[in-house]
Each structure stands twice: as C-alpha cells, then as structure tokens.
Enzyme design. Structure first.
Site, PDB file in Angstrom:
ATOM      1  N   GLU A 126       0.817  -1.209   0.000  1.00 35.73           N
ATOM      2  CA  GLU A 126       0.000   0.000   0.000  1.00 35.73           C
ATOM      3  C   GLU A 126       0.854   1.263   0.000  1.00 35.73           C
ATOM      4  OE1 GLU A 126      -3.724  -2.020   2.380  1.00 35.73           O
ATOM      5  OE2 GLU A 126      -3.158   0.021   2.830  1.00 35.73           O
ATOM      6  N   CYS A 139       3.348   8.557   0.668  1.00 39.97           N
ATOM      7  CA  CYS A 139       3.848   7.658   1.721  1.00 39.97           C
ATOM      8  C   CYS A 139       4.083   6.287   1.082  1.00 39.97           C
ATOM      9  CB  CYS A 139       2.786   7.588   2.816  1.00 39.97           C
ATOM     10  SG  CYS A 139       3.099   6.332   4.048  1.00 39.97           S
ATOM     11  N   CYS A 146       5.448  -6.527   8.053  1.00 42.08           N
ATOM     12  CA  CYS A 146       6.539  -6.007   8.897  1.00 42.08           C
ATOM     13  C   CYS A 146       6.847  -7.033   9.978  1.00 42.08           C
ATOM     14  CB  CYS A 146       6.110  -4.688   9.537  1.00 42.08           C
ATOM     15  SG  CYS A 146       7.415  -3.930  10.536  1.00 42.08           S
ATOM     16  N   CYS A 150       4.992  -3.992  16.568  1.00 44.39           N
ATOM     17  CA  CYS A 150       4.660  -2.861  17.446  1.00 44.39           C
ATOM     18  C   CYS A 150       3.170  -2.986  17.762  1.00 44.39           C
ATOM     19  CB  CYS A 150       4.936  -1.519  16.760  1.00 44.39           C
ATOM     20  SG  CYS A 150       6.680  -1.269  16.382  1.00 44.39           S
ATOM     21  N   CYS A 153       0.357  -0.949  15.841  1.00 41.72           N
ATOM     22  CA  CYS A 153       0.493  -0.792  14.385  1.00 41.72           C
ATOM     23  C   CYS A 153      -0.235  -1.889  13.598  1.00 41.72           C
ATOM     24  CB  CYS A 153       1.973  -0.790  14.017  1.00 41.72           C
ATOM     25  SG  CYS A 153       2.249  -0.635  12.250  1.00 41.72           S
ATOM     26  N   GLY A 194       6.211  -1.687   6.734  1.00 39.01           N
ATOM     27  CA  GLY A 194       7.575  -2.188   6.894  1.00 39.01           C
ATOM     28  C   GLY A 194       8.521  -1.246   7.597  1.00 39.01           C
ATOM     29  N   GLU A 195       9.696  -1.779   7.893  1.00 38.21           N
ATOM     30  CA  GLU A 195      10.741  -1.008   8.555  1.00 38.21           C
ATOM     31  C   GLU A 195      11.877  -0.795   7.549  1.00 38.21           C
ATOM     32  OE1 GLU A 195      11.511   0.783  11.254  1.00 38.21           O
ATOM     33  OE2 GLU A 195      13.493   0.918  10.341  1.00 38.21           O
ATOM     34  N   SER A 226      11.206   7.067   8.092  1.00 34.46           N
ATOM     35  CA  SER A 226      10.754   6.839   9.462  1.00 34.46           C
ATOM     36  C   SER A 226      11.221   5.470   9.949  1.00 34.46           C
ATOM     37  CB  SER A 226       9.224   6.908   9.498  1.00 34.46           C
ATOM     38  OG  SER A 226       8.758   6.641  10.799  1.00 34.46           O
ATOM     39  N   SER A 249      10.272   6.853  15.470  1.00 27.21           N
ATOM     40  CA  SER A 249       9.041   6.476  16.162  1.00 27.21           C
ATOM     41  C   SER A 249       9.367   6.280  17.641  1.00 27.21           C
ATOM     42  CB  SER A 249       8.486   5.186  15.552  1.00 27.21           C
ATOM     43  OG  SER A 249       7.940   5.474  14.294  1.00 27.21           O
ATOM     44  N   LEU A 250       9.168   7.351  18.390  1.00 24.34           N
ATOM     45  CA  LEU A 250       9.576   7.349  19.800  1.00 24.34           C
ATOM     46  C   LEU A 250       8.503   6.690  20.676  1.00 24.34           C
ATOM     47  CD1 LEU A 250      11.462   8.383  22.088  1.00 24.34           C
ATOM     48  CD2 LEU A 250      10.250  10.581  21.952  1.00 24.34           C
ATOM     49  N   HIS A 251       7.348   7.283  20.706  1.00 25.41           N
ATOM     50  CA  HIS A 251       6.155   6.757  21.398  1.00 25.41           C
ATOM     51  C   HIS A 251       6.270   6.619  22.914  1.00 25.41           C
ATOM     52  CE1 HIS A 251       4.942   6.379  17.347  1.00 25.41           C
ATOM     53  NE2 HIS A 251       5.556   5.247  17.097  1.00 25.41           N
ATOM     54  N   ASN A 325      -4.910   5.666  15.839  1.00 21.79           N
ATOM     55  CA  ASN A 325      -6.017   5.119  15.050  1.00 21.79           C
ATOM     56  C   ASN A 325      -6.312   3.720  15.565  1.00 21.79           C
ATOM     57  OD1 ASN A 325      -6.868   7.023  13.147  1.00 21.79           O
ATOM     58  ND2 ASN A 325      -5.082   6.617  11.865  1.00 21.79           N
ATOM     59  N   CYS A 375      -0.590   6.787   7.158  1.00 22.84           N
ATOM     60  CA  CYS A 375       0.318   5.690   6.796  1.00 22.84           C
ATOM     61  C   CYS A 375       0.205   4.554   7.799  1.00 22.84           C
ATOM     62  CB  CYS A 375       1.760   6.161   6.774  1.00 22.84           C
ATOM     63  SG  CYS A 375       2.067   7.443   5.587  1.00 22.84           S
TER      64      CYS A 375
HETATM   65  N1  SAH Z   1       8.598   1.122  10.646  1.00 20.40           N
HETATM   66  C1  SAH Z   1       8.657   2.539  10.513  1.00 20.40           C
HETATM   67  C2  SAH Z   1       7.766   3.099   9.428  1.00 20.40           C
HETATM   68  C3  SAH Z   1       6.319   2.640   9.423  1.00 20.40           C
HETATM   69  S1  SAH Z   1       5.187   3.252  10.630  1.00 20.40           S
HETATM   70  C4  SAH Z   1       8.340   3.209  11.835  1.00 20.40           C
HETATM   71  O1  SAH Z   1       7.783   2.545  12.695  1.00 20.40           O
HETATM   72  O2  SAH Z   1       8.673   4.360  12.011  1.00 20.40           O
HETATM   73  C5  SAH Z   1       5.160   4.930  10.477  1.00 20.40           C
HETATM   74  C6  SAH Z   1       4.344   5.629  11.527  1.00 20.40           C
HETATM   75  O3  SAH Z   1       2.954   5.219  11.472  1.00 20.40           O
HETATM   76  C7  SAH Z   1       4.694   5.360  12.996  1.00 20.40           C
HETATM   77  O4  SAH Z   1       5.671   6.150  13.492  1.00 20.40           O
HETATM   78  C8  SAH Z   1       3.456   5.801  13.688  1.00 20.40           C
HETATM   79  O5  SAH Z   1       3.559   7.167  13.928  1.00 20.40           O
HETATM   80  C9  SAH Z   1       2.359   5.599  12.696  1.00 20.40           C
HETATM   81  N2  SAH Z   1       1.405   4.608  13.162  1.00 20.40           N
HETATM   82  C10 SAH Z   1       1.512   3.273  13.206  1.00 20.40           C
HETATM   83  N3  SAH Z   1       0.386   2.724  13.686  1.00 20.40           N
HETATM   84  C11 SAH Z   1      -0.458   3.738  13.952  1.00 20.40           C
HETATM   85  C12 SAH Z   1      -1.773   3.830  14.458  1.00 20.40           C
HETATM   86  N4  SAH Z   1      -2.466   2.745  14.764  1.00 20.40           N
HETATM   87  N5  SAH Z   1      -2.315   5.050  14.632  1.00 20.40           N
HETATM   88  C13 SAH Z   1      -1.629   6.149  14.288  1.00 20.40           C
HETATM   89  N6  SAH Z   1      -0.407   6.136  13.787  1.00 20.40           N
HETATM   90  C14 SAH Z   1       0.195   4.947  13.625  1.00 20.40           C
END
Ligand code: SAH
Length: 384
Positions: A126, A139, A146, A150, A153, A194-195, A226, A249-251, A325, A375
């Site tokens: 996608e 994007c 992946c 996480c 995700c 993916g990463e 990212s 992606s800190l979180h 989301n 994304c």
């Molecule tokens: N693997 C890489 C790139 C893919 S995800 C990474 O993790 O950075 C890219 C971004 O999508 C993440 O940083 C996060 O901000 C966002 N993301 C993933 N799942 C999400 C969700 N359920 N709701 C909102 N943002 C999300």
C-alpha cells in the site's frame, strides 16, 4: 556383447546430453527471469557497470536511467535514443515494470488517496498520497508486512512477508504519481508498510534514485525516512552521506514502556538509538522528527511530558503528535487489544504543555488527515 555395451553407453550419453540441455535452458530462463525483476532498481553506477559489461558505451546508462526513472516509461520501445537492436535485446531480458495497479480508495473529505499495488510475486502493498496546502506527500512501503510487532500498528499485526526491491519502492512513486492528477508529488515519506532500515540496501538504493537530479526532482530535504530505531543502521545511513530527513518512532521516553509497546526496543534500546540520532542530526545538520502516537494511560502522563522535554532539549528535534487510530476492526489480542487513543482535548493540553517548555510540536486533530496516521493504518484491508 561389446556393441550392446556400446549401445547402452550411447543411450546414457544421449540421455545425459538431453537432461543437460534442459537444465541449461532452465538455468538460462531462471537467470533471465531474475535479471528481469532487477533492472528496475539499478542505480546509475550499477547501470554503467552493466552497459560496459555488454560492450556498450557508458552513456547508455544515463539514457536508460533517465527513461526509467525520469520519464518513467513502460517499455524499452519508448527509449527512442537507443539503437533498435539494443532496445530489442533489453526487452528480451528485462522488464521496466515491477508493480501492477490493483485498487485505490479516495477520501472525498481530505483528498487522501490510498493505493494497493501488486508485485510480480502477487504480494499486495500500500501507498498513500496525502495532499496538503503547500505540498503533496507520497507515503511509501519498503516491505510486504513487517516483522516488528509494534502493538499499536496495523502492519505489525499482519506479520512479515517480503522485502521490496528498490525498483518496487520506486514504482510506487511512478504509479501513484501517474494516477494522482490533482497535483505533482512534492514530498516522499518512508512511513508505509515495513521497517525501511531492515531492508537497508534496497532502501538506500531507492533514496539514491529518487534524489538524483535526472529522476524525480525531489531532493533529500523533501524525503523523510521513518524508523523504529535500528541503531547500527542509523549509523550506516549516516555514513552513506545521503542526508535524508529522519523521523524516529519514539512513542515513549521510558525503556520499559517502549519494550512493551515496541518489542524491538529490547534489542536496540532507546538509549542506544538516541546516541546515533544525535550523531545523525549533527552530521546531516537536520532536525529529527520524533513521532508520538498518543496512547491513553501509557504515554500521556505528566512524567511523559517532563521526559519528552528533557530528551528533546538534548537533540535538534521536533515532535509530531499523532492520535492513535484504533485497531479494533482487527480484533487484536493482548496489549494491542487494550490500546485506546488519548481523548483529543487531553492531547491538545499535552501539546500545549510541551510548547510551554519550548518544544516544537505539530498536532493535527483530524484523524487520517495526518501523514503518519494515514500511513500507520496500512496493511489490513488489502490482505484480508
Ligand atoms: N517502521 C517505521 C515506518 C512505518 S510506521 C516506523 O515505525 O517508524 C510509520 C508511523 O505510522 C509510525 O511512526 C506511527 O507514527 C504511525 N502509526 C503506526 N500505527 C499507527 C496507528 N495505529 N495510529 C496512528 N499512527 C500509527
């Protein structure tokens, strides 16, 4: 007696020759097939090497490079400044298309358009085009699925299937760009499925192709990669000298919480990553974007604000706050099933408190309108 042995020997010999021919044909087809999938994705130096090995002048590389990535043609026949015999030879061995358009979905409210493309192996990936006031961002995905799991995700929930080639990464731009006629794509984010740093070689090749002045006209200042943080690969990326913008992606600023929501943190800790991010920011003279998906009760507390302010004061950076989301439609189990977004009014307060501490914060209220949020939802519908 002798002639019987001779006859048997002859028979064995001819059978062997027959088998050998089939094997050779098979290997030749395999090699050709293999090459067919790989010319798209070759960088300029790789193309030069290829044409020199054919005994062709090296300027053919520039020509083919421009046709493939600048003009984004669908076949070698269109490469009008190449001699016909060479075009035929290339058509025999290669294909310039790595993806097929499958379906798309346009949001009438935001203009965001999500595409599903299919690889030659039949994998679905996608990409999303997100229009904004002054720019249009694409994007893109770097893997099918992946491996990282996480907990927040959607892509993580589907597991890992394949790495994409640089050609497949590029062709998302080719197909989405061709279809999305509202405006030209001005920016690219590696935030799809993916990463990217776990598909390092192909990702770097795709960056080299995108940013070459002969191709898309999008320079590295307009491309953001990212990552969850694969510390040694951040170092390697820095060493390529490519200066692509980095989003991390800190979180959470706490190792134990990060371990829970992003299991890869147990292998490459936040601390280890921060060391590399500082070095990357200094070397490339860019700001790191910290992405922060708001998860109720997990990373939206007072101590999270303090920890964010502390961390971000040590590194040139900005914060991108993203409402979570929900993954409810996927019915996930365990921690993933318990995650909820912080309510929007509290997200606003969280952002305001950080701004008071002089942190650069970006927050958009509309879900799905935000790039990372749009994304972050990739993967599910197309695969099921
Ligand atoms: N693997 C890489 C790139 C893919 S995800 C990474 O993790 O950075 C890219 C971004 O999508 C993440 O940083 C996060 O901000 C966002 N993301 C993933 N799942 C999400 C969700 N359920 N709701 C909102 N943002 C999300």
């Amino acid at each position: 007696m002798w002639s019987l042995r001779q006859r048997i020997f002859k028979k064995i010999n001819s059978t062997w020759l027959f088998v050998k021919r089939i094997l050779l044909d098979y290997f030749w087809i395999m090699i050709k097939e293999n090459v067919k999938t790989t010319i798209k994705g070759l960088t300029l130096p790789e193309l030069r090497e290829y044409f020199i090995s054919l005994g062709e002048p090296s300027f053919r590389a520039e020509q083919v490079f421009k046709w493939m990535y600048g003009d984004r043609v669908d076949g070698f026949d269109e490469m009008s400044n190449l001699p016909k015999p060479l075009r035929d030879k290339l058509s025999d061995s290669f294909s310039v298309n790595t993806l097929r358009y499958s379906t798309s979905e346009l949001s009438p409210v935001t203009g965001t358009k999500k595409y599903i493309f299919e690889t030659n192996e039949g994998d679905k990936i996608e990409s999303v085009v997100i229009p904004e006031k002054k720019r249009t961002t694409l994007c893109i995905s770097t893997q099918v699925g992946c491996p990282l799991d996480c907990k927040f995700c959607a892509t993580g929930l589907m597991g890992f299937k394949n790495n994409l080639t640089a050609g497949e990464i590029f062709d998302q731009f080719k197909l989405a760009g061709r279809d999305y006629q509202n405006s030209e794509i001005t920016n690219i984010v590696y935030m799809g499925m993916g990463e990217p740093l776990l598909n390092f070689k192909e990702t770097v090749k795709s960056l080299e192709i995108f940013s070459d002045e002969l191709t898309t006209g999008i320079n590295l200042k307009r491309i953001t990669l990212s990552t969850v943080g694969i510390a040694p690969k951040i170092k390697e990326l820095e060493e390529t000298g490519l200066k692509v913008k980095l989003a991390f992606s800190l979180h959470s600023c706490f190792e134990d919480i990060r371990n829970k929501i992003m299991p890869i943190n147990k292998k490459y800790s936040l601390n280890e990553n921060i060391v590399e991010l500082k070095s990357y920011a200094a070397k490339t003279k860019t700001k790191i974007t910290f992405e922060y998906v708001m998860l109720e009760g997990i990373n939206d507390r007072e101590e999270d604000i303090k920890a964010l302010a502390r961390l971000m004061s040590t590194i040139p950076s900005k914060l991108n706050i993203i409402p979570f989301n929900s993954l409810e439609h996927m019915d996930p189990s365990g921690l993933a099933g318990k995650l909820r977004s912080t309510p929007i009014e509290r997200i606003q307060k969280f952002a305001d408190k950080l701004k008071e501490k002089n942190i650069i914060v970006k927050l958009r209220n509309t879900q799905g309108d935000d790039i990372a949020a749009a994304c972050g939802q990739l993967a599910y519908h197309s695969q099921n």
